[in-house]
Design an enzyme around this catalytic site. Structure first.
Site, short mmCIF file in Angstrom:
data_model
loop_
_atom_site.label_atom_id
_atom_site.label_comp_id
_atom_site.label_asym_id
_atom_site.label_seq_id
_atom_site.Cartn_x
_atom_site.Cartn_y
_atom_site.Cartn_z
N SER A 152 33.93 -1.82 15.79
CA SER A 152 33.80 -2.06 17.21
C SER A 152 33.98 -3.56 17.33
O SER A 152 33.51 -4.29 16.48
CB SER A 152 32.42 -1.66 17.68
N CYS A 153 34.68 -3.99 18.34
CA CYS A 153 34.94 -5.42 18.46
C CYS A 153 34.92 -5.80 19.93
O CYS A 153 34.92 -4.92 20.79
CB CYS A 153 36.32 -5.78 17.91
N ASP A 154 34.92 -7.08 20.20
CA ASP A 154 35.02 -7.56 21.57
C ASP A 154 35.97 -8.74 21.61
O ASP A 154 35.88 -9.64 20.78
CB ASP A 154 33.64 -8.01 22.06
N GLU A 181 41.40 -3.93 18.87
CA GLU A 181 40.18 -3.12 18.97
C GLU A 181 40.53 -1.69 18.62
O GLU A 181 41.61 -1.20 18.96
CB GLU A 181 39.67 -3.10 20.42
#
Length: 433
Positions: A21-23, A108
């Protein structure tokens, strides 16, 4: 090989929740305080995965040559740009990076109604690197990625583990003038252009009806699948989001909302420091630390709108930005290789390269990673000593930010900053010892 499990299978079998999970964030004037575009990304991956920072110079390649990506070979471009990449040390591509033309890309994980096809293809992380090596603008990189997606598809194991785990990708592509959000479903894609204010993406589809570019067959496929009647409004995220989204996509909604709120709080005053503080934010989950996963690498870039000014890319090369420091990288004519953030190489004996893959583990820790881990252990056992070192390093980070500010204001020449990344890594290791 059977089809790659979707996320709910992991949760049903009681395995650790899947990673990835990334932002990603971008701020344009008037969202930015100065006349700068600010890019940021946290890469959230399996806790023990090492992220290295590598520089690859611009190069010319003979016609007909091939490039070995993580799993497959594809034709090489005749010319590739210089790039700096933050990447999981076991693969060829990158989680995020920048090129000499001031293009930044982050990706992502995402799941859609289009199934993840089994078998090996290009990883989303390979596409990040290929976009940077071949695109001299955000749009140029987008056309590179969508072209390669059409030719080679996306897929293959996305972590260093014999248990197959795959996903589709969304990308944030940014240059000095504009950003593009690119969302994919198999070989299909849709893109939205952003030129002002602030924008963030997390592990979900965000493009609704405001579509700036799309795959030529996108609507006909949606119609053939019975997802769209061909008459009503075409809302990509509604039509292509999975009916039973994996838990991870649901959790990402909270981070997406938190990220949007943090950006809006600073709307009009976003700087590199503000972006770093957002990436260090624990309450929102943006600085991730849950179960088997954490933020394993972080990046913030300043892209001045004035093309005569250098772009600056800050990279941690260590996990947990709240206990790491951002070190500035500037592209220059003579780059000193920073080998202390590059992981050991295992060549053809690497368990990633041998079939069947991932049957054993190797030590991928680089010098800075090892020194940083030892310092984190000190923080646990002797918090006062650990915090004292970290405070000194945060002061070093502030000094670097001040020097960069002076350079961007024309007070000191940019050429002098070519070895800054090398010097900062060296200083950081010395402090840890």
């Amino acid at each position: 090989m059977g089809s790659a499990p979707v996320e709910s299978d992991f949760l049903k079998t009681g395995m650790a929740e899947p990673p990835l999970s990334c932002d990603c964030f971008v701020s344009f004037p008037p969202g930015s305080r100065d006349d700068h575009v600010i890019f940021g990304k946290n890469s959230d991956r399996p806790r023990d995965e090492v992220q290295e920072v590598v520089f690859s110079p611009a190069a010319s390649h003979p016609p007909g040559s091939m490039v070995e990506c993580t799993y497959i070979q594809i034709p090489q471009a005749e010319q590739t740009h210089a790039v700096v990449l933050s990447r999981p040390a076991w693969l060829w591509g990158a989680e995020m990076g920048a090129n000499e033309h001031g293009v930044c890309i982050g990706n992502e994980a995402v799941w859609t109604r289009e199934p993840v096809t089994p078998g090996e293809a290009l990883l989303g992380m390979d596409l990040v690197r290929l976009g940077l090596e071949r695109g001299d603008s955000a749009w140029g990189a987008l056309t590179v990625i969508t072209g390669l997606l059409e030719q080679h598809g996306q897929g293959g194991p996305c972590r260093e583990d014999p248990e197959p785990f795959s996903y589709h990708n969304t990308f944030l592509l940014v240059d000095r003038n504009e950003a593009w959000v690119l969302e994919t479903a198999g070989r299909l894609w849709v893109a939205q252009k952003v030129t002002e204010g602030v924008k963030n993406i997390s592990n979900q589809l965000t493009i609704g009806t405001e579509i700036s570019a799309e795959h030529p067959e996108l609507r006909s496929v949606a119609q053939a699948q019975g997802w769209w009647d061909g008459e009503g409004e075409f809302n990509f995220s509604q039509l292509f989001s999975p009916e039973n989204p994996p838990a991870r996509m649901e959790l990402a909604k909270q981070r997406y909302k938190g990220g949007t709120e943090l950006l809006q709080q600073h709307d009009g005053s976003v700087t590199a420091e503000v972006m770093m503080s957002i990436l260090r934010d624990k309450p929102s989950g943006i600085c991730m630390d849950s179960g088997g996963f954490c933020t394993t690498g972080s990046m913030v870039s300043i892209l001045p709108r004035d093309p005569s000014l250098s772009c600056i890319h800050f990279l941690t090369a260590t996990p947990d930005p709240s206990r790491s420091i951002f070190k500035p990288f500037v592209f220059s004519e003579c780059m000193t290789p920073v080998l202390r953030v590059v992981s050991p190489q295992y060549g053809p004996d690497d368990p990633v390269r041998k079939q069947p893959r991932f049957q054993s583990q190797v030590d991928r820790r680089h010098d800075l990673y090892k020194a940083h881990q030892a310092a984190l252990n000190t923080m646990e056992t002797n918090p006062d000593a650990g915090l004292a070192v970290y405070d000194i390093l945060r002061d070093l980070e502030s000094q670097c930010l001040n020097e960069i500010s002076a350079m961007l204001n024309g007070e000191i020449p940019g050429e002098e900053l070519g070895d800054l990344f090398f010097d900062c890594v060296d200083t950081e290791i010395k402090f840890y010892q």
